[in-house]
Design a protein around this motif. Structure first.
Motif, mmCIF file in Angstrom:
data_model
loop_
_atom_site.group_PDB
_atom_site.id
_atom_site.type_symbol
_atom_site.label_atom_id
_atom_site.label_comp_id
_atom_site.label_asym_id
_atom_site.label_seq_id
_atom_site.Cartn_x
_atom_site.Cartn_y
_atom_site.Cartn_z
ATOM 1 N N ASP A 126 -98.429 -24.494 -85.983
ATOM 2 C CA ASP A 126 -99.663 -24.259 -85.221
ATOM 3 C C ASP A 126 -100.030 -25.185 -83.947
ATOM 4 N N ARG A 127 -98.775 -25.584 -83.161
ATOM 5 C CA ARG A 127 -98.952 -26.415 -82.178
ATOM 6 C C ARG A 127 -99.570 -27.665 -82.508
ATOM 7 N N SER A 128 -99.952 -28.137 -83.528
ATOM 8 C CA SER A 128 -100.655 -29.629 -83.805
ATOM 9 C C SER A 128 -99.647 -30.504 -83.504
ATOM 10 N N VAL A 129 -98.379 -30.373 -83.263
ATOM 11 C CA VAL A 129 -97.401 -31.521 -82.759
ATOM 12 C C VAL A 129 -97.713 -32.112 -81.374
ATOM 13 N N GLU A 130 -98.559 -31.175 -80.675
ATOM 14 C CA GLU A 130 -99.074 -31.545 -79.334
ATOM 15 C C GLU A 130 -100.015 -32.572 -79.377
ATOM 16 N N ALA A 139 -85.278 -40.553 -112.282
ATOM 17 C CA ALA A 139 -83.997 -40.905 -112.532
ATOM 18 C C ALA A 139 -83.673 -42.340 -112.536
ATOM 19 N N GLY A 140 -84.567 -43.372 -112.909
ATOM 20 C CA GLY A 140 -84.497 -44.762 -112.891
ATOM 21 C C GLY A 140 -84.592 -45.352 -111.535
ATOM 22 N N LEU A 141 -85.045 -44.714 -110.620
ATOM 23 C CA LEU A 141 -85.232 -45.180 -109.168
ATOM 24 C C LEU A 141 -86.794 -45.047 -108.843
ATOM 25 N N ARG A 142 -87.473 -45.963 -108.312
ATOM 26 C CA ARG A 142 -88.732 -46.014 -107.757
ATOM 27 C C ARG A 142 -88.797 -45.389 -106.464
ATOM 28 N N ILE A 143 -89.483 -44.344 -106.236
ATOM 29 C CA ILE A 143 -89.369 -43.777 -104.841
ATOM 30 C C ILE A 143 -90.845 -43.514 -104.319
ATOM 31 N N THR A 144 -91.028 -43.973 -103.109
ATOM 32 C CA THR A 144 -92.437 -43.639 -102.331
ATOM 33 C C THR A 144 -92.068 -42.829 -101.314
ATOM 34 N N GLY A 145 -92.938 -42.060 -100.781
ATOM 35 C CA GLY A 145 -92.730 -41.188 -99.441
ATOM 36 C C GLY A 145 -94.212 -40.707 -99.175
ATOM 37 N N ASP A 146 -94.078 -40.083 -97.929
ATOM 38 C CA ASP A 146 -95.324 -39.399 -97.107
ATOM 39 C C ASP A 146 -94.702 -38.314 -96.474
ATOM 40 N N GLY A 147 -95.398 -37.271 -96.279
ATOM 41 C CA GLY A 147 -95.293 -36.073 -95.545
ATOM 42 C C GLY A 147 -95.502 -36.468 -94.162
ATOM 43 N N ASP A 148 -94.912 -35.468 -93.377
ATOM 44 C CA ASP A 148 -94.968 -35.650 -91.697
ATOM 45 C C ASP A 148 -96.749 -35.013 -91.407
ATOM 46 N N PRO A 149 -97.303 -36.080 -90.558
ATOM 47 C CA PRO A 149 -98.724 -35.811 -90.231
ATOM 48 C C PRO A 149 -98.764 -34.677 -89.195
ATOM 49 N N ARG A 150 -97.716 -34.027 -88.774
ATOM 50 C CA ARG A 150 -97.765 -32.976 -87.980
ATOM 51 C C ARG A 150 -97.394 -31.409 -88.560
ATOM 52 N N ASP A 167 -88.829 -30.010 -93.981
ATOM 53 C CA ASP A 167 -88.298 -29.147 -93.162
ATOM 54 C C ASP A 167 -87.589 -27.977 -94.072
ATOM 55 N N ILE A 168 -87.978 -27.751 -95.201
ATOM 56 C CA ILE A 168 -87.517 -26.742 -96.136
ATOM 57 C C ILE A 168 -87.603 -25.145 -95.676
ATOM 58 N N SER A 169 -88.742 -25.099 -94.710
ATOM 59 C CA SER A 169 -89.281 -23.961 -94.014
ATOM 60 C C SER A 169 -89.226 -24.026 -92.649
ATOM 61 N N ASP A 170 -89.527 -22.784 -92.243
ATOM 62 C CA ASP A 170 -89.531 -22.658 -90.697
ATOM 63 C C ASP A 170 -90.804 -22.644 -90.054
ATOM 64 N N HIS A 171 -91.512 -21.761 -90.625
ATOM 65 C CA HIS A 171 -92.947 -21.532 -89.963
ATOM 66 C C HIS A 171 -94.140 -21.834 -91.205
ATOM 67 N N GLY A 172 -93.784 -22.168 -92.403
ATOM 68 C CA GLY A 172 -94.950 -22.441 -93.319
ATOM 69 C C GLY A 172 -95.550 -21.353 -93.747
ATOM 70 N N SER A 173 -95.026 -20.179 -93.590
ATOM 71 C CA SER A 173 -95.855 -18.810 -93.927
ATOM 72 C C SER A 173 -95.794 -18.638 -95.490
ATOM 73 N N LYS A 174 -96.667 -17.598 -95.829
ATOM 74 C CA LYS A 174 -96.821 -17.096 -97.148
ATOM 75 C C LYS A 174 -95.369 -16.654 -97.578
ATOM 76 N N ALA A 175 -94.944 -15.831 -96.657
ATOM 77 C CA ALA A 175 -93.752 -15.317 -97.488
ATOM 78 C C ALA A 175 -92.749 -16.220 -97.620
ATOM 79 N N ASN A 193 -92.291 -31.482 -90.533
ATOM 80 C CA ASN A 193 -93.323 -30.731 -89.635
ATOM 81 C C ASN A 193 -93.369 -29.330 -89.424
ATOM 82 N N HIS A 194 -92.236 -28.611 -90.196
ATOM 83 C CA HIS A 194 -92.193 -27.227 -90.360
ATOM 84 C C HIS A 194 -92.807 -26.602 -91.596
ATOM 85 N N ASP A 195 -93.286 -27.720 -92.330
ATOM 86 C CA ASP A 195 -93.735 -27.077 -93.735
ATOM 87 C C ASP A 195 -95.309 -27.420 -93.636
ATOM 88 N N SER A 196 -95.938 -26.239 -94.151
ATOM 89 C CA SER A 196 -97.156 -26.237 -94.355
ATOM 90 C C SER A 196 -97.685 -26.769 -95.665
#
Length: 508
Positions: free
Chosen positions: A358-362, A343-354, A286-294, A315-318
């Protein structure tokens, strides 16, 4: 051609000019000698000042380390640990002073905090200590500079006593002129107009509003007393932190989340990264609010940070926002359970599926989000990559990593929390490093800016402790640091991991 030959050269013109300025009876050799004496005096004084122009002394309830150094603008700089610096326009001249606040004398400070009446004597206490410290520093600096000039003159001119004496005389004149200039231009009101940097930029009032400090006070000593008193209060927070001393090998990670387009966050992140010697920044979305081009240009500030920046989509990031982050030279975007070493640490991760805008959260319930997390965690377990950290946005998505990794970092809720999951994994949920962004204007109580410094052992890669930093949100001026030690869950997770004999996590 004849005109060119008759025209005097530049060198000839300079020679004629010098002859007019310097009397004929003064030979060029003598001029060069005088310049040499001055140069030896300046260099020697500078070297002496570097070696001896310093003093460690308590000023009121704080222990300080004072150094004098050559400076084009003079001034005094007060460095307050990891919180930042204050620059004061105290004087003019070629000598500057740096005051580093090393630690708080806890006994003296608590006496002040528990007995408000003792504040009445703080003015005289701080004023007397500061006066003595400055006098000692001036004397030490002058003696060191003169001694440096003397030693260098002896090395350069050896046994030529007259030349050595001339150099020492020149040094004495320079030192006297410097001290005189500083005393003549001394500005006792400079405490009322400090320039802040570091964390103090975001919350300058933690050391007292500059105008309020001097209101009702008539001289420099009272202003200084108030300043030191407020710094003591701030240091009281760090003095009560549980005992934990990170060594030079400790891996420091800054965990941020939910910036939500707040530009002030970048300044806070940058300051903390430098002040705490952070090796890695982890952003849980959630670094952004609407995930828009701007909004893509907002993430360009990542490239200005001096350390790697690991990010997962919120979920706010496109996807376009994630691509913009990935385009930054120091950024790494994690998705689908891919494991990377940073930096010496093994890191795994996954983005939010929503994607909320665009209301896909519903179309994605908490159960479905948890199912996505379980599937990704199962893939990580089978891959046998043994990550040290898993990063997700929604804590619900991170529960599937219980028993797979020692630590899960998440965000989304805008409320900091931490807990141990049943199989020994710690779930660490960060608050909003952007204070919920501009949406905070809609709330009567603005959210604070929150982030945490995580300390990892360089050998075991396990979390040893963390500092939770909380800075006042919109319209607020406060700063808090809370430390938590984390030895038990490390043992618990390792015991659980060793018990999984048939699990790929146990290794070959």
């Amino acid at each position: 051609m004849l005109d060119r030959l008759r025209k005097p050269s530049t060198v000839l013109v300079l020679r004629r000019g010098l002859r007019r300025l310097v009397p004929r009876w003064v030979p060029a050799r003598r001029i060069a000698g005088v310049v040499g004496f001055v140069l030896v005096a300046v260099v020697g004084a500078w070297l002496g000042l570097m070696v001896g122009g310093r003093d460690s002394t308590p000023i009121g309830p704080v222990n300080t380390h004072m150094t004098a150094h050559f400076s084009w603008s003079g001034d005094t700089e007060i460095r307050v640990g990891p919180l930042g610096t204050l620059k004061l326009d105290t004087h003019e001249g070629p000598i500057g002073v740096t005051v580093t606040v090393d630690a708080l004398n806890v006994t003296d400070a608590r006496t002040i905090f528990e007995d408000p009446e003792s504040l009445e004597g703080l003015e005289q206490w701080v004023s007397a200590d500061a006066k003595d410290a400055i006098i000692r520093l001036v004397i030490r600096s002058a003696v060191s500079a003169l001694l440096g000039a003397f030693i260098l003159s002896v090395l350069v001119y050896r046994r030529k006593a007259r030349r050595v004496a001339f150099v020492c005389g020149t040094a004495v004149a320079m030192i006297t002129a410097t001290i005189g200039t500083a005393a003549w231009t001394w500005n006792p009101r400079s405490v009322s107009q400090p320039q802040y940097s570091g964390l103090l930029v975001s919350a300058p009032s933690v050391v007292g509003n500059a105008q309020d400090i001097v209101a009702g006070f008539g001289d420099y000593s009272r202003s200084l007393a108030k300043l030191v008193g407020n710094v003591s209060k701030l240091y009281d927070v760090t003095s009560t932190l549980p005992a934990y001393e990170p060594d030079p090998t400790t891996i420091r990670v800054l965990h941020v989340s939910d910036i939500h387009l707040n530009p002030a966050s970048w300044e806070v992140i940058s300051s903390i990264t430098q002040q705490f010697d952070v090796a890695l920044i982890v952003d849980s979305g959630d670094i952004s609010d609407h995930g828009s081009k701007a909004e893509r240009r907002f993430v360009d500030a990542i490239s200005d940070l001096p350390v790697p920046y690991v990010y997962v989509r919120g979920n706010h990031d496109s996807k376009a926002i994630a691509d913009a982050v990935a385009a930054q030279p120091n950024a790494l975007v994690l998705d689908d359970g891919v494991t990377k070493e940073v930096a010496g640490l093994r890191i795994t991760g996954d983005g939010d599926p929503r994607f909320t805008p665009d209301r896909s959260v519903e179309r994605a319930s908490n159960e479905e989000v948890a199912a996505v997390g379980n599937a990704v965690a199962a893939g990580v377990r089978l891959a046998g990559t043994h990550p040290d950290i898993a990063v997700v946005h929604d804590p619900t998505q991170g529960t599937g990593f219980d028993g797979v990794v020692p630590l899960v970092l998440a965000g989304h809720t805008h409320q900091r929390s931490t807990k141990l999951l049943p199989e020994g994994t710690r779930m660490f949920v960060q608050g909003s490093t952007g204070g919920a962004g501009l949406r905070a204007l809609e709330s009567e109580t603005p959210l604070p800016i929150q982030c945490s410094i995580l300390y990892f052992d360089a050998t075991t890669k396990r979390l040893q402790a963390w500092d939770d930093l909380t800075i006042g949100g919109l319209g607020l001026s406060s700063a808090q640091i809370n430390r938590t030690l984390a030895p038990e869950e490390t043992k618990r997770f390792e015991q659980y991991s060793r018990s999984q004999q048939a699990d790929p996590w146990a290794g070959p």
